[in-house]
Write a protein that holds these residues in place. Structure first.
Motif, mmCIF file in Angstrom:
data_model
loop_
_atom_site.group_PDB
_atom_site.id
_atom_site.type_symbol
_atom_site.label_atom_id
_atom_site.label_comp_id
_atom_site.label_asym_id
_atom_site.label_seq_id
_atom_site.Cartn_x
_atom_site.Cartn_y
_atom_site.Cartn_z
ATOM 1 N N LEU A 121 -10.723 42.844 -20.163
ATOM 2 C CA LEU A 121 -10.127 44.007 -19.504
ATOM 3 C C LEU A 121 -8.756 44.237 -20.124
ATOM 4 O O LEU A 121 -7.873 43.399 -20.023
ATOM 5 N N CYS A 122 -8.592 45.389 -20.741
ATOM 6 C CA CYS A 122 -7.383 45.703 -21.501
ATOM 7 C C CYS A 122 -6.465 46.675 -20.762
ATOM 8 O O CYS A 122 -6.763 47.875 -20.685
ATOM 9 N N ASP A 123 -5.407 46.162 -20.152
ATOM 10 C CA ASP A 123 -4.243 46.973 -19.756
ATOM 11 C C ASP A 123 -4.530 48.122 -18.788
ATOM 12 O O ASP A 123 -3.964 49.213 -18.931
ATOM 13 N N ILE A 124 -5.371 47.921 -17.792
ATOM 14 C CA ILE A 124 -5.618 48.992 -16.805
ATOM 15 C C ILE A 124 -4.510 48.906 -15.762
ATOM 16 O O ILE A 124 -4.659 48.337 -14.692
ATOM 17 N N GLN A 125 -3.369 49.507 -16.098
ATOM 18 C CA GLN A 125 -2.127 49.320 -15.353
ATOM 19 C C GLN A 125 -1.677 50.588 -14.634
ATOM 20 O O GLN A 125 -1.994 51.711 -15.034
ATOM 21 N N THR A 126 -0.893 50.374 -13.593
ATOM 22 C CA THR A 126 -0.514 51.436 -12.662
ATOM 23 C C THR A 126 0.242 52.598 -13.310
ATOM 24 O O THR A 126 0.016 53.751 -12.956
ATOM 25 N N LYS A 127 1.112 52.332 -14.241
ATOM 26 C CA LYS A 127 1.958 53.392 -14.790
ATOM 27 C C LYS A 127 1.188 54.412 -15.629
ATOM 28 O O LYS A 127 1.700 55.483 -15.942
ATOM 29 N N PHE A 128 -0.049 54.087 -16.008
ATOM 30 C CA PHE A 128 -0.847 55.026 -16.794
ATOM 31 C C PHE A 128 -1.479 56.109 -15.920
ATOM 32 O O PHE A 128 -1.890 57.152 -16.426
ATOM 33 N N ALA A 176 -19.471 43.362 -10.832
ATOM 34 C CA ALA A 176 -20.755 42.834 -11.308
ATOM 35 C C ALA A 176 -20.544 41.569 -12.128
ATOM 36 O O ALA A 176 -21.287 40.593 -11.988
ATOM 37 N N GLY A 177 -19.517 41.570 -12.972
ATOM 38 C CA GLY A 177 -19.211 40.380 -13.760
ATOM 39 C C GLY A 177 -18.899 39.184 -12.879
ATOM 40 O O GLY A 177 -19.330 38.059 -13.161
ATOM 41 N N LYS A 178 -18.183 39.422 -11.805
ATOM 42 C CA LYS A 178 -17.867 38.329 -10.870
ATOM 43 C C LYS A 178 -19.149 37.803 -10.230
ATOM 44 O O LYS A 178 -19.359 36.589 -10.149
ATOM 45 N N ILE A 179 -20.027 38.697 -9.794
ATOM 46 C CA ILE A 179 -21.299 38.291 -9.182
ATOM 47 C C ILE A 179 -22.124 37.469 -10.168
ATOM 48 O O ILE A 179 -22.752 36.476 -9.802
ATOM 49 N N LEU A 180 -22.129 37.892 -11.430
ATOM 50 C CA LEU A 180 -22.954 37.245 -12.454
ATOM 51 C C LEU A 180 -22.258 36.070 -13.146
ATOM 52 O O LEU A 180 -22.792 35.484 -14.078
ATOM 53 N N ASN A 181 -21.040 35.760 -12.700
ATOM 54 C CA ASN A 181 -20.257 34.650 -13.272
ATOM 55 C C ASN A 181 -19.948 34.829 -14.759
ATOM 56 O O ASN A 181 -19.967 33.866 -15.531
ATOM 57 N N VAL A 182 -19.657 36.059 -15.144
ATOM 58 C CA VAL A 182 -19.233 36.327 -16.521
ATOM 59 C C VAL A 182 -17.727 36.082 -16.594
ATOM 60 O O VAL A 182 -16.972 36.672 -15.809
ATOM 61 N N PRO A 183 -17.262 35.247 -17.491
ATOM 62 C CA PRO A 183 -15.815 35.019 -17.593
ATOM 63 C C PRO A 183 -15.065 36.328 -17.887
ATOM 64 O O PRO A 183 -15.481 37.112 -18.739
ATOM 65 N N LEU A 184 -13.988 36.534 -17.150
ATOM 66 C CA LEU A 184 -13.134 37.714 -17.312
ATOM 67 C C LEU A 184 -11.777 37.265 -17.820
ATOM 68 O O LEU A 184 -11.161 36.352 -17.264
ATOM 69 N N LEU A 185 -11.311 37.920 -18.889
ATOM 70 C CA LEU A 185 -9.964 37.715 -19.406
ATOM 71 C C LEU A 185 -9.291 39.078 -19.410
ATOM 72 O O LEU A 185 -9.913 40.076 -19.805
ATOM 73 N N ALA A 186 -8.048 39.132 -18.983
ATOM 74 C CA ALA A 186 -7.362 40.418 -18.861
ATOM 75 C C ALA A 186 -5.962 40.339 -19.452
ATOM 76 O O ALA A 186 -5.376 39.259 -19.542
ATOM 77 N N THR A 187 -5.478 41.500 -19.854
ATOM 78 C CA THR A 187 -4.097 41.590 -20.331
ATOM 79 C C THR A 187 -3.380 42.733 -19.623
ATOM 80 O O THR A 187 -4.002 43.671 -19.104
ATOM 81 N N GLY A 247 3.883 48.109 -15.282
ATOM 82 C CA GLY A 247 3.274 47.625 -14.047
ATOM 83 C C GLY A 247 2.123 46.675 -14.312
ATOM 84 O O GLY A 247 1.865 46.273 -15.444
ATOM 85 N N HIS A 248 1.441 46.346 -13.232
ATOM 86 C CA HIS A 248 0.347 45.381 -13.293
ATOM 87 C C HIS A 248 -0.990 46.094 -13.214
ATOM 88 O O HIS A 248 -1.067 47.310 -13.015
ATOM 89 N N ILE A 249 -2.059 45.332 -13.333
ATOM 90 C CA ILE A 249 -3.409 45.891 -13.209
ATOM 91 C C ILE A 249 -3.513 46.583 -11.849
ATOM 92 O O ILE A 249 -3.016 46.067 -10.837
ATOM 93 N N VAL A 250 -4.158 47.738 -11.827
ATOM 94 C CA VAL A 250 -4.237 48.540 -10.601
ATOM 95 C C VAL A 250 -4.840 47.734 -9.456
ATOM 96 O O VAL A 250 -5.711 46.888 -9.658
ATOM 97 N N ASP A 251 -4.363 48.021 -8.248
ATOM 98 C CA ASP A 251 -4.802 47.284 -7.060
ATOM 99 C C ASP A 251 -6.292 47.421 -6.794
ATOM 100 O O ASP A 251 -6.894 46.531 -6.197
ATOM 101 N N GLU A 252 -6.891 48.534 -7.210
ATOM 102 C CA GLU A 252 -8.316 48.756 -6.941
ATOM 103 C C GLU A 252 -9.211 47.737 -7.639
ATOM 104 O O GLU A 252 -10.360 47.537 -7.226
ATOM 105 N N ILE A 253 -8.714 47.124 -8.694
ATOM 106 C CA ILE A 253 -9.520 46.163 -9.451
ATOM 107 C C ILE A 253 -9.025 44.756 -9.142
ATOM 108 O O ILE A 253 -7.901 44.392 -9.469
ATOM 109 N N ASP A 254 -9.890 43.974 -8.508
ATOM 110 C CA ASP A 254 -9.556 42.598 -8.146
ATOM 111 C C ASP A 254 -9.846 41.692 -9.338
ATOM 112 O O ASP A 254 -11.002 41.510 -9.725
#
Length: 195
Positions: free
Chosen positions: A17-24, A44-55, A63-70
Motif C-alpha cells: 500500500l503506497c502512500d494513501i494519505q490524508t493530505k491528498f 480481503a488481504g487481512k481475511i486471507l492472511n496476505v502480508p501487508l506492507l505500507a508506506t 499526514g498518515h494513511i487515511v482513517d478509513e483504511i485499517d
C-alpha cells in the motif's frame, strides 16, 4: 517477446500500500471511491492472511494513511522521502516474510511513487500486479498513462475484485463467505479510461 505468466498465489504474495494519505484527499477527484476500493482490498488481504506492507510519504507534511483504511495488521508502516517504496526497510521486511514472488501494488500517485516502486520491484525480480481501480493521481491522464507505461514495463494490470478471487481460487475456500461479503457491492468507478 513471449508474454510472462505470474499466477497469484497466497503462498507467495504480499500487498504493498503506497502512500494513501490524508493530505491528498482535496486534490483528487476520485479519491473517496479509490479509498473504498483500496479498503476492500486491504480487508480481503487481512481475511486471507496476505502480508501487508505500507508506506507514508513524508508524513510530517502529508499526514498518515487515511482513517478509513485499517492497517493495524500491517507488517510495517514505513515513513519515506524517496518516491519509490522500495527503500532498505521495505526490502528487509519483504525478505523476512520469505518466498515473496508476487506483489499486489496499489496507492498513489500512480505516475510518481507507484511507478517508481514498480520499476524497482521489477528490477529486483518481483512480479508486480498493479490494481488499476486502487491507484490514483491528481490528474487522471497522469494515472492512465502511468498504468499504460507500467503495463509496457511488464506489470500485470488487474482490479481489486480480480485479485481477491484469484487468491481464493475456489468457491470452497474457507474464507469465501467473508470475502464474498466484501465484493457483494461492485467496486466503485474511479474514472478509468475505457479502451
Amino acid at each position: 517477446m513471449a508474454a510472462r505468466f505470474a499466477k497469484l498465489d497466497l503462498k507467495n504474495t504480499s500487498f504493498l500500500l503506497c502512500d494513501i494519505q490524508t493530505k491528498f484527499r482535496p486534490s483528487m477527484k476520485f479519491f473517496d471511491p479509490f479509498v473504498v476500493n483500496s479498503n476492500k482490498l486491504v480487508k480481503a488481504g487481512k481475511i486471507l492472511n496476505v502480508p501487508l506492507l505500507a508506506t507514508e510519504h513524508y508524513p510530517k507534511a502529508l499526514g498518515h494513511i487515511v482513517d478509513e483504511i485499517d492497517v493495524s495488521h500491517a507488517k510495517c508502516v514505513l515513513p519515506k522521502t524517496k518516491f519509490s517504496m522500495y527503500i532498505p526497510e521495505l526490502e528487509k521486511n519483504l525478505k523476512e516474510i520469505g518466498n515473496v514472488k508476487n506483489i499486489v501494488l496499489f496507492g498513489l500517485e500512480a505516475h510518481i511513487c507507484v511507478e517508481q516502486t514498480t520499476l524497482d520491484l521489477l528490477e529486483n525480480g518481483y512480479n508486480v500486479h498493479l490494481v488499476a481501480d486502487c491507484v490514483m493521481s491528481r490528474i487522471l491522464q497522469d494515472r492512465d498513462l502511468a498504468i499504460e507505461r507500467m503495463r509496457q514495463y511488464g506489470c500485470f494490470i488487474t482490479t481489486s475484485e480480480s485479485v481477491i478471487f484469484s487468491l481464493m481460487v475456489d468457491k470452497n475456500h474457507e474464507k469465501f463467505k467473508e470475502c464474498s461479503a466484501l465484493v457483494r457491492e461492485p467496486s466503485v468507478d474511479v474514472g478509468l479510461a475505457k479502451k
